[in-house]
Design an enzyme around this catalytic site. Structure first.
Site, mmCIF file in Angstrom:
data_model
loop_
_atom_site.group_PDB
_atom_site.id
_atom_site.type_symbol
_atom_site.label_atom_id
_atom_site.label_comp_id
_atom_site.label_asym_id
_atom_site.label_seq_id
_atom_site.Cartn_x
_atom_site.Cartn_y
_atom_site.Cartn_z
ATOM 1 N N ASP A 172 0.840 -1.194 0.000
ATOM 2 C CA ASP A 172 0.000 0.000 0.000
ATOM 3 C C ASP A 172 0.876 1.245 0.000
ATOM 4 O OD1 ASP A 172 0.773 -0.573 2.692
ATOM 5 O OD2 ASP A 172 -0.763 0.805 3.434
ATOM 6 N N GLU A 226 0.149 -0.856 5.939
ATOM 7 C CA GLU A 226 1.238 -0.223 6.674
ATOM 8 C C GLU A 226 1.032 1.275 6.791
ATOM 9 O OE1 GLU A 226 5.092 1.595 7.634
ATOM 10 O OE2 GLU A 226 3.846 1.943 5.867
#
Length: 457
Positions: A88, A153
């Protein structure tokens, strides 16, 4: 050790094409409108793990964005290495400050520009290509590999701890390898051996029940903004040190070896000052900039809000004031002890006539590696083989709480090897990865997989 250069150089154009395809997926985990893109990115990672030699890579649900899990456990009775990364990315805004569209990768002057180029898609891709390089070159893989590539994250790894706990037996390993950090220069690879912890708080100061006319009431009613300013000023002394009782009692002194590591680095404080656009550097007296960033704790105001902040003037005595304050901690500071002492100090500094509330936000303990562990010898040799010079041991001023989670869950050492360069604009417009570092890093990681098998076996 095998020389992987020929394979990498031959396949490098394809590697670049694949990385650019990876970067085109706007996997922005914080934006619900991109949930489909995040899932598509997870599926892309799983597909390319399989192509690289990880059969049966899975996209596993978490209650949020999925985690990709790949396992290659072909080496009987061999040590196991768990590789962690994230697919991500941060939002791209402000898009108008990008020199090229954030999700249309562009190469300029040996750099590949795109959101996620180095944080962390480029570094994840290096691990995938390192395995492919090793297998394609005909070299064995003397470790069992498990890869955990998450999609949250950038929103605090909300489901990672539960995932690790739920799959602890399946993910058991002898070492954890993380590439989400950086290098000091293109010629100097680095191993990150310490991270600062964090305590994050919000101070709210309340006075009258509503805003008041500053002429009618000013001087007779305690102004919460003035009170907050006094509290914040009192939290640090003239030497840049926090005045929280006991704040420095547990702080480890900088060792001779650590000072030698610092002296090896090509650090220029004027370059740092100019790079951030500050009139001057500052901080705790008696320490260099790197010592302050890596080995000393801090106490900083991150935001303030009170009263009238619009255009023009409004003579108001505000009813409340707020500040967000964070503390970066170093070994062996305890976040629980620090927050208790901090709250007591804030209340001590608050004047009569106001009420103070302190909200506790997130926190995390500092981390420091045991550099005598064999994984560090293996990493040093692999990085030297890839870059032509021994790596430097460095620390990171920020916090990566998942490092602690991995070590505590598996009882295995964490090895942080990253390839981001200073000024690479992580989380900012015009993020980039150096393509020569990318090439050398793939070779170093391919070498490392072999050396870890020898050192951990």
């Amino acid at each position: 050790m095998p020389d992987f250069s020929a394979w990498i150089d031959r396949e490098l154009p394809r590697f670049h094409d694949e990385l650019e395809a990876f970067l085109r997926i706007p996997s922005i985990s914080t934006d619900p409108e991109h949930a489909g893109d995040v899932r598509a990115c997870a599926e892309w990672v799983a597909e390319h793990l399989e192509a690289a030699g990880i059969p049966g890579a899975e996209v596993i649900e978490t209650g949020g964005h999925p985690i990709v899990l790949g396992e290659r456990t072909h080496a009987e009775d061999a040590p196991t290495v768990l590789v962690y990364g994230h697919y991500d990315v941060q939002p791209s805004e402000p898009d108008e400050l990008w020199s090229s569209p954030p999700f249309e990768p562009a190469v300029r002057d040996g750099r590949l520009y795109a959101r996620g180029a180095v944080d962390d898609k480029g570094q994840v891709h290096m691990h995938i290509k390192a395995l492919e390089t090793r297998l394609g070159s005909g070299a064995d893989v003397p470790v069992n590999l498990k890869l955990v590539i998450e999609g949250e994250e950038e929103v605090g790894s909300r489901h990672l701890n539960a995932f690790l706990g739920d799959h602890a037996e399946r993910l058991a390993c002898d070492a954890v390898l993380i590439s989400d950090t950086g290098m000091f220069s293109p010629e100097l690879p680095c191993i990150t051996t310490g991270l600062r912890g964090i305590v994050y708080t919000e101070i709210n100061v309340f006075g009258p029940s509503s805003d008041l006319h500053s002429g009618t009431y000013g001087g007779a009613v305690v102004n919460p903004a003035n009170a907050l300013a006094a509290i914040l000023a009192g939290l640090r002394d003239q030497q840049g040190r926090a005045t929280v009782p006991g704040y420095y009692d547990a702080v480890r002194p900088i060792t001779a070896r650590e000072r030698a590591d610092l002296e090896r680095l090509p650090m220029d404080e004027e370059t740092l000052r100019a790079g951030v656009g500050a009139p001057a550097l500052g901080g705790e007296a008696g320490f260099s900039a790197l010592e302050r960033l890596w080995y000393r704790p801090t106490l900083d105001v991150n935001g303030m809000l009170s009263g009238f902040t619009g255009e023009g003037s409004k003579t108001v005595l505000p009813s409340r004031a707020m500040a967000k304050v964070s503390m970066r901690l170093v070994p062996d500071q305890d976040p629980a002890q620090v927050i208790e002492a901090f709250e007591a100090r804030v209340r001590e500094l608050a004047p009569e006539g106001v009420r103070v509330e302190i909200k506790r936000s997130h926190g995390g303990a500092p981390w420091v590696a045991d550099t005598d562990h064999p994984v560090f010898e293996a990493a040093g040799a692999a990085l030297e083989s890839g870059f032509g010079t021994p790596p430097a041991f460095v620390r990171e001023g920020g916090s990566i709480p998942i490092v602690q989670a991995f070590e505590e869950t598996f009882g295995a050492p964490a090895l942080l090897i990253g390839f981001a360069l200073p000024g690479c604009n992580m989380h900012a417009p015009n993020e980039w990865i150096d393509l020569e570092v990318y090439r050398k890093g793939i070779g170093a990681l391919a070498d490392l997989y072999g050396r870890l098998g020898n050192r951990l076996g």
